[in-house]
Write a protein that holds these residues in place. Structure first.
Motif, mmCIF file in Angstrom:
data_model
loop_
_atom_site.group_PDB
_atom_site.id
_atom_site.type_symbol
_atom_site.label_atom_id
_atom_site.label_comp_id
_atom_site.label_asym_id
_atom_site.label_seq_id
_atom_site.Cartn_x
_atom_site.Cartn_y
_atom_site.Cartn_z
ATOM 1 N N ASP A 23 0.826 -1.214 0.000
ATOM 2 C CA ASP A 23 0.000 0.000 0.000
ATOM 3 C C ASP A 23 0.858 1.262 0.000
ATOM 4 N N PHE A 24 1.896 1.258 0.825
ATOM 5 C CA PHE A 24 2.757 2.441 0.940
ATOM 6 C C PHE A 24 3.498 2.709 -0.361
ATOM 7 N N SER A 25 4.121 1.689 -0.930
ATOM 8 C CA SER A 25 4.899 1.906 -2.156
ATOM 9 C C SER A 25 3.993 2.283 -3.329
ATOM 10 N N TYR A 26 2.797 1.687 -3.388
ATOM 11 C CA TYR A 26 1.865 2.013 -4.474
ATOM 12 C C TYR A 26 1.377 3.461 -4.334
ATOM 13 N N ARG A 27 1.019 3.832 -3.125
ATOM 14 C CA ARG A 27 0.477 5.174 -2.903
ATOM 15 C C ARG A 27 1.464 6.264 -3.298
ATOM 16 N N TRP A 28 2.749 6.046 -3.011
ATOM 17 C CA TRP A 28 3.752 7.078 -3.257
ATOM 18 C C TRP A 28 4.634 6.770 -4.463
ATOM 19 N N GLY A 29 4.349 5.711 -5.194
ATOM 20 C CA GLY A 29 5.112 5.392 -6.401
ATOM 21 C C GLY A 29 6.568 5.080 -6.107
ATOM 22 N N LEU A 30 6.813 4.341 -5.028
ATOM 23 C CA LEU A 30 8.181 4.063 -4.598
ATOM 24 C C LEU A 30 8.707 2.757 -5.162
ATOM 25 N N SER A 31 9.973 2.751 -5.485
ATOM 26 C CA SER A 31 10.654 1.519 -5.870
ATOM 27 C C SER A 31 11.068 0.781 -4.603
ATOM 28 N N TYR A 32 11.494 -0.458 -4.756
ATOM 29 C CA TYR A 32 11.943 -1.190 -3.578
ATOM 30 C C TYR A 32 13.216 -0.571 -3.002
ATOM 31 N N GLU A 33 14.031 0.079 -3.837
ATOM 32 C CA GLU A 33 15.232 0.754 -3.343
ATOM 33 C C GLU A 33 14.865 1.930 -2.435
ATOM 34 N N GLU A 34 13.865 2.707 -2.860
ATOM 35 C CA GLU A 34 13.418 3.847 -2.063
ATOM 36 C C GLU A 34 12.765 3.376 -0.760
ATOM 37 N N LEU A 35 11.988 2.310 -0.855
ATOM 38 C CA LEU A 35 11.361 1.736 0.338
ATOM 39 C C LEU A 35 12.428 1.269 1.325
ATOM 40 N N ALA A 36 13.493 0.666 0.814
ATOM 41 C CA ALA A 36 14.587 0.201 1.669
ATOM 42 C C ALA A 36 15.222 1.376 2.415
ATOM 43 N N LYS A 37 15.417 2.502 1.740
ATOM 44 C CA LYS A 37 16.000 3.680 2.404
ATOM 45 C C LYS A 37 15.097 4.206 3.506
ATOM 46 N N ILE A 38 13.814 4.304 3.227
ATOM 47 C CA ILE A 38 12.870 4.847 4.205
ATOM 48 C C ILE A 38 12.812 3.972 5.452
ATOM 49 N N CYS A 39 12.832 2.662 5.257
ATOM 50 C CA CYS A 39 12.698 1.727 6.386
ATOM 51 C C CYS A 39 14.036 1.300 6.974
ATOM 52 N N ALA A 40 15.153 1.783 6.403
ATOM 53 C CA ALA A 40 16.501 1.424 6.873
ATOM 54 C C ALA A 40 16.690 -0.089 6.880
ATOM 55 N N ILE A 41 16.375 -0.690 5.736
ATOM 56 C CA ILE A 41 16.521 -2.135 5.555
ATOM 57 C C ILE A 41 17.310 -2.382 4.276
ATOM 58 N N SER A 42 17.667 -3.633 4.053
ATOM 59 C CA SER A 42 18.384 -3.972 2.827
ATOM 60 C C SER A 42 17.435 -3.917 1.634
ATOM 61 N N LYS A 43 18.009 -3.695 0.469
ATOM 62 C CA LYS A 43 17.220 -3.712 -0.763
ATOM 63 C C LYS A 43 16.584 -5.080 -0.963
ATOM 64 N N SER A 44 17.303 -6.123 -0.582
ATOM 65 C CA SER A 44 16.797 -7.483 -0.720
ATOM 66 C C SER A 44 15.518 -7.690 0.090
ATOM 67 N N THR A 45 15.510 -7.192 1.317
ATOM 68 C CA THR A 45 14.316 -7.331 2.149
ATOM 69 C C THR A 45 13.143 -6.588 1.535
ATOM 70 N N ALA A 46 13.374 -5.358 1.090
ATOM 71 C CA ALA A 46 12.299 -4.584 0.464
ATOM 72 C C ALA A 46 11.798 -5.282 -0.791
ATOM 73 N N TYR A 47 12.706 -5.852 -1.561
ATOM 74 C CA TYR A 47 12.327 -6.588 -2.769
ATOM 75 C C TYR A 47 11.411 -7.749 -2.416
ATOM 76 N N HIS A 48 11.744 -8.467 -1.356
ATOM 77 C CA HIS A 48 10.923 -9.620 -0.956
ATOM 78 C C HIS A 48 9.577 -9.182 -0.375
ATOM 79 N N TRP A 49 9.526 -7.992 0.252
ATOM 80 C CA TRP A 49 8.240 -7.478 0.715
ATOM 81 C C TRP A 49 7.307 -7.210 -0.457
#
Length: 94
Positions: A23-49
């Motif tokens: 919901d968050f990434s769709y609402r704001w048009g975020l890539s998994y890389e951007e999501l990873a930065k916001i949540c302070a997680i690895s890109k891999s984790t965001a990709y799997h989310w």
């Protein structure tokens, strides 16, 4: 309402804030890389989310809360940005 009651109410509201990565990434048009930065997680984790059914992982509640708070900040940026700048400027230098 006393200050202590206001703080308690704020904490209770905060503890009810959750948002899924999808919901968050769709609402704001975020890539998994951007999501990873916001949540302070690895890109891999965001990709799997955000990944397909075979590789999808659930985001824990603390991360869902981070996304809900970030959504609140983004939604109210016009009001919040000056407050964040004021807070940032009042912090001691590192």
């Amino acid at each position: 309402m006393s200050e202590a009651q206001q703080h308690q109410q704020l904490l209770e509201l905060h503890n009810q804030m959750f948002m899924s990565p999808q919901d968050f990434s769709y609402r704001w048009g975020l890539s998994y890389e951007e999501l990873a930065k916001i949540c302070a997680i690895s890109k891999s984790t965001a990709y799997h989310w955000l990944g397909g059914q075979a590789s999808r992982r659930e985001a824990g509640l603390p991360y869902q809360r981070i996304m809900a708070v970030a959504d609140f900040l983004f939604t109210n940026a016009e009001v919040i940005n000056p407050l964040l700048e004021q807070w940032h400027n009042s912090q001691p230098p590192n």
